[in-house]
Each structure stands twice: as C-alpha cells, then as structure tokens.
Scaffold this active site. Structure first.
Site, PDB file in Angstrom:
ATOM      1  N   GLU A 210       0.856  -1.185   0.000  1.00  0.00           N
ATOM      2  CA  GLU A 210       0.000   0.000   0.000  1.00  0.00           C
ATOM      3  C   GLU A 210       0.892   1.235   0.000  1.00  0.00           C
ATOM      4  O   GLU A 210       2.027   1.173   0.472  1.00  0.00           O
ATOM      5  CB  GLU A 210      -0.860   0.050   1.268  1.00  0.00           C
ATOM      6  N   HIS A 247      -6.929   4.772   9.606  1.00  0.00           N
ATOM      7  CA  HIS A 247      -6.289   5.328  10.796  1.00  0.00           C
ATOM      8  C   HIS A 247      -4.791   5.096  10.811  1.00  0.00           C
ATOM      9  O   HIS A 247      -4.031   5.895  11.332  1.00  0.00           O
ATOM     10  CB  HIS A 247      -6.911   4.744  12.063  1.00  0.00           C
TER      11      HIS A 247
END
Lengths: 286, 378
Positions: A210, A247
């Site tokens: 990612e 988050h």
C-alpha cells in the site's frame, strides 16, 4: 513465521467473544490449539480447551510454540511480554490501536529473546491445508488452497482478495503472511519475503503493498536477491496526496511512500507490478 | 494529530523546558493588551502546520499597535489548509545560537531516535542530510553516553542543555508522541536554553494528553464532518462511482480499479476494523454525495464479517431506496449468508469477481450521465 499443524498454539483472550469464535474455526481447520490465557478463569475448561493464568504457565504444562492475541490494546503489552517470556517462537498480534511506543518496546523485547512478532494490526498467518492463526477465512476453499505461491500483505482484506484471485485461477498458496497495517511492525514486508524465499515449497511470491511508509521499497532490496519470481500489487495509485487513508497512516507526505516510488523500486528489483488484483494470477503464471 | 504550538509548549513547560513568556489571543485587542505587558513581542499564528514563518504567519512587533495590526491581519486567514483562529503573543528573545533537537520514530527500524544539529532554524528542510540521528532503547531513559554525544553534536554542553534534552525525551515518552521537535532550541544571550518553537504529533492510539480537537485534515466538507462525528473516515473525491469497502487497503484498491476501468471514484470510506458494524450510516453518507451515478459494494471479509456488513447495507438500501444501481462483490467470512441476503432482499446477483462488478458500475454511472445530459429519465 510460517505455521504448521504441529505448532502448539495458545490463545490470549480465548474466553472472549472473538477469541471463542476464531479459536473454534482455527481448531476445526487443523491448528493445534493447546489452550488459552485468562488469569481470572485459570484452571477452567473453555469449549474443550484448558485456560491458563499465563502463557508462561501454559508453557510448563502443555508447551507453547505460537501465541495469538485476541486482546484489547490496553492488555496487549503485558500479553505479548508474557508470550515472549513463555518462549513462543511466533507471536501473532491481531490487536489494532496499540500505541507505537508500546509496539517498539514489545518488538525490542521479542528481538532480545528470539521471538518473532507478526503485527500488530495483522489479520494473521495461514498455511493452507495445515493451520491458520488469526482471523482469516482460511477455512473457505474458494479462497485458500494448498499450493506453491507465498503471499505477503499488510492488509487482511486485501490479502484475502489476492488469495481469492490465485485460487480462482487454479493457483494455491504455500503460505499467507499478514505483516499488519501499523507503521511499526515486528515483521517487515522484507522479513516476510525472506522467510518465503527460504521456504522449500514456495515457488513464487506475491507482495501486496500500500502507499505510505517504506515497507515495499525495503522489500525491493530483498526481492533483488532471491530466486523466486515476485508479483506485486500496490494499493493507492488513485489516492490523493496528503490525505490519511484509514487510521494507520497510508498517507503520502512529500516524496516518500508514493505509488511511483514503490512501483519503481519493485520493478527495478525484477518484480512484476500489476495494475489491478485481477491481473495477479496471470502474472504469476508468467 | 499535530498539536498547536501553544499546546505543545505547555507540554514542554510541564516537562521542565523553558519556553518564552507568552499568551494566546483570539482578537487584535487581546493581542495589544498582551503586548503592552510583554514589551517587544512575536505574534505567531496557531495552525497545525509547518513553514508558518515563510508563509507570513510569524510577525515581529515592537509596539502593542504593531501587535494589534499583525493579529487583525492573521486572524481569519488561511495558512495552508488551516484557518487561523488564535495567535500566540510571545516576548522576544535575544538569540545567541539556534540549534535543532527532536525525538521521533524510525519506523523501518522500529526504534525511537534522537535527531539533532548545531544549526537549527527555518532552513532545516534544506539541510536534512546534515542532521545527526541516533537510535534509543525503547522504554528506557536516555543514557549519559547518549547525552554526551547529543551535546557534542549540538556543540553546546552544560547542565541546562542536558536538562533540556532529558526533559524533551521525557515529554516524548510520557505523551507517547510520534514526534517532538524543537526548532530552534536557542541559547539566549544570557546563556539560558529556550524552546523558541515546538511541534508535537500525538499518536491517535495513545491515551489523549490534551483536549485539543484534531485538525489534521484541514477543512472538512460538511459530509466528511458528519462522517467524522459518526466515527467514520470519509474522503470525498468528486467522482461518479461511489465506493463502500472494508479495510483501508481494499478501499484504496477499489478506487484504483474504478479508475483503471475508466470511472472516477467518488469517495474513500472504509468500514473495516471496528467500523464494520456501521455499514448503514456509511451507505447513507456515500449516497448523499453529489454526482454519484452508481455504487459498488466490495467486501472481502476476514475479521469483518460479510454477513454483518451486508445486512447493514441491505437495510440502508431498502430504507433509502436510491435511484441509482448498486453492484456487489462479496467474498470471505460470511459470504454465503451475505450473498443470499442481497439476492433475496434486493433481487440482485452479486458478481463473482471484483473487476466485473466495478466494470458494470462504471458503465452504469456513464450511461446515467449521458441520460441526464440528454434530459431523459432513467
């Protein structure tokens, strides 16, 4: 960090709702769960499994190779230290929202005692046909099948998707290693790639990354040195810079952690980087 | 979360560091009154962003009248993405030397580190290579050997500077911050050590140390604000295909695949982790974005159960009865129950592959746009 059906697994938080649910699924799949930890319920039997006061206590009675944490962030620190002190080879920390200062202490403690931490904030590890530790849908043979492709992922849902794409195209997996989504982890993507490279039944490796951080760039330097072909998918190509995605911090700041930097590093190391998960299987077949 | 300078400085003061005498002002009149007491002062805009000096957010003032003008100019303006609501009015310090000192986390090594340099100041971003870095043992106090080498690197030694290094380290560890930076740490002309500026980034997972409200993201849209109040992270992207997926990784992947197949993602909204039971409010938020022409629901259940998430989506869909099409891809934990729900209650067949669901959603959004442009009803 690759589990097998002989590994003795202890479940911290066995008696909780999620611990009970997933311990049942793990056990049914073939994971050798030898008991759970809950100081308040020590000495009792929960769903057929003995409950111990600590992992250290469990180690003296039944032995502990692997420990898995179904515990809230406030309890994670003590539980991980207990598991390491019990001599667990691998400690799978599923817990999300552990303060990074606590994580650094735990990782430091584990390194000094020769334990490997997976996570925190990992969905776990799966060795199809053998065992799984964590909360992955390993029991669904439309997603996980025995085979020779090793899969590394930060995200559990994305790791599930990658294995699904492989299985749907007739490619089984030798192991799935979830390294977790937090910025500091006990096992880096590079560590997981090294473990798979040394694993005899792994013939190809899929790295699911990612944007944010430098885990994929670090893994690239390992990928350049191994024999197995590597296919990678990096999520976040269309994510706007400066916005925190979730988050745990998939965020692009400046030039570090960008899609381009990861893709360039992986391709320079010889990996094939695909645009969508649907292209993973074809790229593995070459 | 990035704390405001004034908040960070109050934490530093609690940790025993010296900071300039100063007070917060939210009006020009207040600033003038503070300047009257302090004498020559600095008016500093309070926004959680770096580079304020270069952006004109720091003004040196010799008289209360100048402080009044500076404050009325700053308040209400935008610095970067942030609106200035308050200024910090501080006494000017007679500076001898500007140093750089910070504690932060080396995420690759999984270790805390101290970063320092004998030349601090506003140009530090241009001199990152000259910063010295040393790893520290997690959870331990800073040792005397380490203090020696930091003092050596700073080119300053003495009880005051050692106390400042130890104090800053204590702030870093006790607040469990991810960054505590003092730039510049100054040696004043009277040889005292003063934190002239302070930057602290707290860890959202650590216990809260201050009451400050997060403003990391800059200005939120009304819908993003509403999502935040419901504990959901929504980022509006302005595209035509709305997205609902579980987990940040899968949500970003769905966005990428929408773009890859010729659509534009309308949003980032993740309902993984603890949020997976809040699918209903998530769907409601997603559909209220303007310009949305179709919806793709992409679930890959591991911990987050597809049946729980899908139940929320199906209920919300029936309650809202939107006039766009929805396309499902559902795999993983609880997939059979979830697919049966979609089939039976919505009469929709989920797609076998994520790409097929997304291709169909992109095509539906495009058809709808053409139809709207032509003035037809769908």
């Amino acid at each position: 960090m690759i589990v097998n059906s002989d590994d003795k697994v202890i479940v911290h938080g066995l008696t909780g709702k999620q611990g009970t649910f997933w311990a049942g699924l793990m056990s049914e799949y073939g994971t050798n769960i030898v008991g759970g930890v809950n100081p308040k319920k020590a000495g009792t039997i929960h769903e057929g499994m003995p409950v111990f006061a600590s992992a250290v206590d469990a180690a003296t009675h039944v032995g502990v190779d692997v420990s898995v944490m179904f515990v809230p962030p406030a309890g994670a620190r003590a539980a991980v230290i207990d598991a390491v002190d019990a001599g667990a080879r691998l400690v799978v920390v599923l817990t999300e929202f552990i303060p990074v200062h606590d994580t650094m202490e735990l990782v430091h403690h584990a390194r000094r005692h020769g334990s490997q931490i997976m996570g925190p904030n990992t969905a776990g590890v799966v060795t199809p046909g053998e065992a799984f530790v964590g909360f992955m849908p390993a029991f669904d043979d439309r997603i996980f099948r025995e085979g020779s492709v090793g899969v590394v992922s930060r995200s559990g849902s994305l790791g599930t998707l990658a294995c699904l794409e492989l299985t749907r195209n007739g490619l089984g997996q030798s192991a799935f290693l979830g390294v977790g989504g937090d910025p500091v982890s006990g096992t880096s993507t590079a560590d997981a790639v090294s473990a798979l490279a040394a694993h005899p039944s792994t013939e190809a490796i899929v790295v699911i990354g990612e944007i944010g951080g430098s885990k994929e760039e670090e893994a690239a330097s390992v990928i350049a040195t191994i024999e197995q072909p590597v296919v990678s998918f990096i999520a976040g190509k269309s994510s706007p810079p400066g916005k925190r995605m979730g988050h745990a911090g998939a965020i692009i700041e400046g030039n570090t952690g960008t899609y381009a930097s990861k893709r360039d590093a992986l391709e320079a190391a010889g990996a094939t980087v695909v645009d969508v998960p649907g292209d993973i299987a074809a790229a593995v077949r070459g | 979360m990035k704390l405001l300078e004034a908040t960070a400085k109050s934490l530093l003061a609690e940790g025993g560091l010296r900071v300039p005498v100063g007070e917060l002002a939210s009006s020009a009149a207040d600033a003038a009154a503070i300047a009257e007491r302090l004498g020559p002062c600095v008016v500093k805009a309070q926004v959680p962003a770096g580079g304020r000096g270069k952006a004109g957010g720091v003004v040196l003032c010799t008289t209360p009248a100048e402080a009044e003008v500076a404050t009325s100019t700053l308040i209400g303006t935008l610095l970067g993405d942030h609106r200035v609501d308050e200024v910090l009015v501080e006494q000017q310090i007679d500076i001898d030397t500007e140093l750089y000192l910070a504690f932060m986390i080396d995420t690759s090594a999984g270790m805390p580190m101290v970063v320092f340099n004998q030349e601090g100041g506003v140009d530090i971003e241009d001199n990152l290579g000259s910063l010295e870095r040393r790893h520290l043992t997690p959870g331990a106090a800073i040792g005397s050997d380490m203090l020696d080498s930091v003092c050596h690197g700073l080119g300053v030694d003495g009880l005051d500077v050692r106390a400042a290094i130890e104090g800053l380290h204590k702030v870093f560890t006790s607040t469990k911050a991810t960054l505590v930076e003092v730039n510049p740490l100054v040696v004043a002309s009277d040889a005292s050590i003063i934190a002239l500026d302070a930057k602290i980034e707290t860890d959202d997972s650590a216990p809260r140390v201050v009451d400050e409200v997060a403003d990391d993201a800059g200005e939120l849209t009304p819908l993003e604000q509403e999502a935040a109040e419901k504990g959901l992270r929504l980022i509006e992207l302005g595209g035509n295909v709305a997205i609902l997926a579980n987990g940040a990784g899968l949500t970003m992947t769905t966005m990428d695949a929408v773009a890859h197949h010729g659509g534009q993602p309308a949003n980032f909204l993740e309902i993984g982790g603890d949020a997976y039971t809040r699918a209903e409010s998530a769907l409601d938020l997603t559909l209220r974005q303007t310009g949305v022409g179709s919806l793709v629901v992409n679930f890959c259940g591991a911990f987050a159960r597809c049946d729980v998430m899908t139940e929320g989506v199906v209920n919300a869909w029936l309650a809202l009865s939107p006039d766009i099409e929805v396309f499902f891809s559902i795999h993983g934990t609880g997939q059979d129950e979830a697919r049966a729900m979609v089939r039976e209650q919505l009469g929709i067949e989920p797609y076998e592959s994520m790409d097929d669901a997304i291709i169909a959603a992109v095509s539906s959004a495009r058809l709808r746009e053409h139809a709207t442009q032509d003035g037809d009803e769908l």
